[in-house]
Design a protein around this motif. Structure first.
Motif, PDB file in Angstrom:
ATOM      1  N   SER A  49      -0.604  -1.448  -7.423  1.00  0.00           N
ATOM      2  CA  SER A  49      -1.423  -1.269  -8.627  1.00  0.00           C
ATOM      3  C   SER A  49      -2.592  -2.245  -8.645  1.00  0.00           C
ATOM      4  CB  SER A  49      -0.572  -1.455  -9.883  1.00  0.00           C
ATOM      5  OG  SER A  49      -0.078  -2.781  -9.986  1.00  0.00           O
ATOM      6  N   SER A  52      -5.286  -0.811  -6.361  1.00  0.00           N
ATOM      7  CA  SER A  52      -5.881   0.406  -6.927  1.00  0.00           C
ATOM      8  C   SER A  52      -6.769   0.089  -8.122  1.00  0.00           C
ATOM      9  CB  SER A  52      -4.786   1.385  -7.340  1.00  0.00           C
ATOM     10  OG  SER A  52      -3.995   1.750  -6.239  1.00  0.00           O
ATOM     11  N   ALA A 109       2.315   3.049 -15.514  1.00  0.00           N
ATOM     12  CA  ALA A 109       1.636   3.399 -14.260  1.00  0.00           C
ATOM     13  C   ALA A 109       1.187   4.855 -14.268  1.00  0.00           C
ATOM     14  CB  ALA A 109       2.563   3.132 -13.075  1.00  0.00           C
ATOM     15  N   SER A 110       2.005   5.743 -14.804  1.00  0.00           N
ATOM     16  CA  SER A 110       1.670   7.172 -14.819  1.00  0.00           C
ATOM     17  C   SER A 110       0.477   7.457 -15.734  1.00  0.00           C
ATOM     18  CB  SER A 110       2.878   7.988 -15.276  1.00  0.00           C
ATOM     19  OG  SER A 110       3.983   7.781 -14.409  1.00  0.00           O
ATOM     20  N   SER A 112      -1.917   5.395 -16.482  1.00  0.00           N
ATOM     21  CA  SER A 112      -3.120   4.870 -15.834  1.00  0.00           C
ATOM     22  C   SER A 112      -3.667   5.874 -14.828  1.00  0.00           C
ATOM     23  CB  SER A 112      -2.809   3.543 -15.128  1.00  0.00           C
ATOM     24  OG  SER A 112      -2.459   2.544 -16.053  1.00  0.00           O
ATOM     25  N   CYS A 113      -2.780   6.474 -14.059  1.00  0.00           N
ATOM     26  CA  CYS A 113      -3.185   7.475 -13.064  1.00  0.00           C
ATOM     27  C   CYS A 113      -3.859   8.668 -13.734  1.00  0.00           C
ATOM     28  CB  CYS A 113      -1.956   7.930 -12.266  1.00  0.00           C
ATOM     29  SG  CYS A 113      -2.257   9.285 -11.122  1.00  0.00           S
ATOM     30  N   LEU A 117      -7.897   9.976 -13.404  1.00  0.00           N
ATOM     31  CA  LEU A 117      -8.105  11.335 -12.884  1.00  0.00           C
ATOM     32  C   LEU A 117      -8.939  12.180 -13.852  1.00  0.00           C
ATOM     33  CD1 LEU A 117      -7.349  13.241 -10.545  1.00  0.00           C
ATOM     34  CD2 LEU A 117      -5.339  13.913 -11.878  1.00  0.00           C
ATOM     35  N   ALA A 210      -7.116   7.065  -8.194  1.00  0.00           N
ATOM     36  CA  ALA A 210      -6.129   7.687  -9.081  1.00  0.00           C
ATOM     37  C   ALA A 210      -4.817   7.935  -8.337  1.00  0.00           C
ATOM     38  CB  ALA A 210      -6.682   8.992  -9.654  1.00  0.00           C
ATOM     39  N   ALA A 211      -4.926   8.404  -7.099  1.00  0.00           N
ATOM     40  CA  ALA A 211      -3.724   8.629  -6.286  1.00  0.00           C
ATOM     41  C   ALA A 211      -2.995   7.315  -6.020  1.00  0.00           C
ATOM     42  CB  ALA A 211      -4.111   9.294  -4.969  1.00  0.00           C
ATOM     43  N   ALA A 213      -3.053   4.630  -7.908  1.00  0.00           N
ATOM     44  CA  ALA A 213      -2.432   4.173  -9.150  1.00  0.00           C
ATOM     45  C   ALA A 213      -1.100   4.877  -9.390  1.00  0.00           C
ATOM     46  CB  ALA A 213      -3.378   4.407 -10.324  1.00  0.00           C
ATOM     47  N   GLY A 214      -1.045   6.161  -9.044  1.00  0.00           N
ATOM     48  CA  GLY A 214       0.211   6.888  -9.183  1.00  0.00           C
ATOM     49  C   GLY A 214       1.290   6.378  -8.246  1.00  0.00           C
TER      50      GLY A 214
END
Length: 446
Positions: A49, A52, A109-110, A112-113, A117, A210-211, A213-214
């Motif tokens: 994280s 990213s 975390a999700s 943020s992704c 995006l 974005a990927a 961060a996921g």
């Protein structure tokens, strides 16, 4: 004879230094070996994280500017994120207790992704504002969960080291992230046949981020954490602590609040400062930020033994005090090379004490109040970022960066005085909360 004695003294001095260094390294190894498996998984996630989001923070400002917007919108977006985090900090503390630490960290975390995006797929002012609000939710949820999670997955002897390593790993990974961020638009721009400073190149770069961060949520899927019992999830337990020790709580939070107001004036705009004031290209600024992240990460890693030696609060006062001259050099030096050196030292000195002080704060409360106190810490850290960037953006457009740096210098100085006045002037450091107990976890501490 004198030469012989001098050589002997030099030899003894080197021997003492090596002996002391060996003791420090042995202590470090012992503390690292004590890290719980959950804590180690969190450190892996922090690295992903950190890299990213480091790229995101570096490129997002340029992405928005490439669309034709100005610094006032950037300031408003930072305000939207921080103001949301500020408003939601207390509710998120209870949510974090209700959902559990693992689900809260994965949720942060999700979100943020998703927010990154959406800003790339649908670039417009309403979407930017809405997704920065979502990003505020994510930061608030993750922020109020981290401290209690690390407290519950550490013992007293390694706790300061774990907090510093969590921040150090995340910050150090930004070394790679910021370096990549300086070149990623160039690489993707060449692949698309467009300019590296075009919206298309910046947008493609943020899709990659974005990927990433996921992916930060993946290590946390393997954590095994207990749920808090009913007593520890009680809505009224934190209120009882606040009623018992309101003065202590105010002293713990106020210096952080003042610091955040000063930080919000300049920190969201550092990349723009180096571009507009020192006329540096993205690749140079990205490299500068990368080495700055590395300097900050190294500072965080050397912080625990220094805090053990000096005491947590004295360590905070000394390091923040030493950062002020470098902040003056950074803001007012006419030479880029001198400003860059000052940037490294200021960044390391001012930020290396953050995890140390967070540990100090959370040691004062029991498990039932930790998430809520962590919420107040998050509110204090976000308060300045919620209001200062909007004011700073307006000041920059009309008067340049000079007044913003002057305001930050004054506020940082006030914060240092408050730390000294509250905790060092009349009495030694406060003792940790005597009734602190730690949640049992499913894995033994190794």
């Amino acid at each position: 004879m004198l030469k012989h004695l001098k050589n002997r003294e030099d030899g003894l001095s080197r021997s003492n230094f090596m002996s002391r260094f060996g003791q420090v390294m042995a202590t470090y190894a012992d503390r690292l070996a004590a890290f719980h498996p959950n804590a180690r998984l969190y450190l892996v996630s922090a690295v992903i994280s950190g890299a990213s989001m480091g790229v995101f923070r570096f490129l997002f400002n340029f992405y928005v500017l490439s669309l034709g917007y100005d610094q006032e919108l950037l300031g408003n977006l930072v305000t939207a994120t921080s103001f949301t985090a500020l408003l939601m900090a207390l509710p998120m503390g209870y949510v974090a207790d209700f959902l559990g630490r693992k689900a809260s960290l994965i949720g942060g975390a999700s979100l943020s992704c998703v927010s990154v995006l959406m800003m790339v797929l649908f670039p417009s002012t309403p979407v930017f504002v809405a997704m920065n609000v979502v990003l505020g939710f994510a930061q608030s949820l993750a922020g109020v969960t981290m401290g209690p999670f690390l407290m519950e997955n550490s013992g007293e002897k390694e706790r300061t080291y774990l907090f510093s390593f969590a921040s150090g790993f995340q910050t150090g990974s930004q070394f790679v992230g910021n370096w990549i961020g300086g070149y990623l638009p160039t690489w993707l721009g060449i692949a698309q046949g467009v300019s590296p400073t075009s919206t298309s190149a910046y947008g493609a770069s943020l899709m990659v981020i974005a990927a990433g961060a996921g992916m930060a949520a993946v290590p946390m899927l393997f954590m095994r954490t207990p749920r808090l019992n009913k007593e520890q999830r009680s809505f009224f337990a934190p209120i009882a602590f606040f009623r018992q020790k309101p003065a202590l709580l105010g002293k713990l939070i106020l210096p952080m609040l003042v610091t955040s107001i000063g930080a919000g004036l300049i920190m969201p705009f550092m990349n723009i400062f180096f571009r507009q004031v020192h006329h540096q290209p993205d690749s140079v600024i990205g490299t500068l930020f990368a080495w700055g992240s590395l300097a900050m990460g190294l500072g965080l890693l050397v912080a625990p033994p220094l805090a053990d030696r000096w005491g947590k609060i004295k360590f905070v006062v000394i390091t923040q005090g030493l950062s002020i001259p470098f902040l003056v050099m950074l803001g007012f030096s006419p030479w880029f090379s001198l400003a860059a050196v000052a940037y490294y030292f200021r960044l390391a000195l001012m930020n290396m004490n953050g995890p140390v002080y967070q540990t100090y704060v959370l040691e004062k409360v029991g498990p039932s109040a930790r998430a809520t106190v962590a919420s107040l810490v998050s509110m204090a850290n976000n308060f300045g970022w919620a209001f200062s960037p909007t004011l700073s953006g307006w000041i920059q457009v009309n008067y340049g960066f000079g007044p913003t740096y002057l305001g930050t210098i004054i506020l940082y100085t006030v914060s240092i005085f408050l730390y000294w006045s509250f905790f060092l002037r009349r009495s030694p450091e406060l003792k940790p909360e005597q009734n602190v107990t730690f949640l049992k976890v499913e894995h033994p501490i190794k």
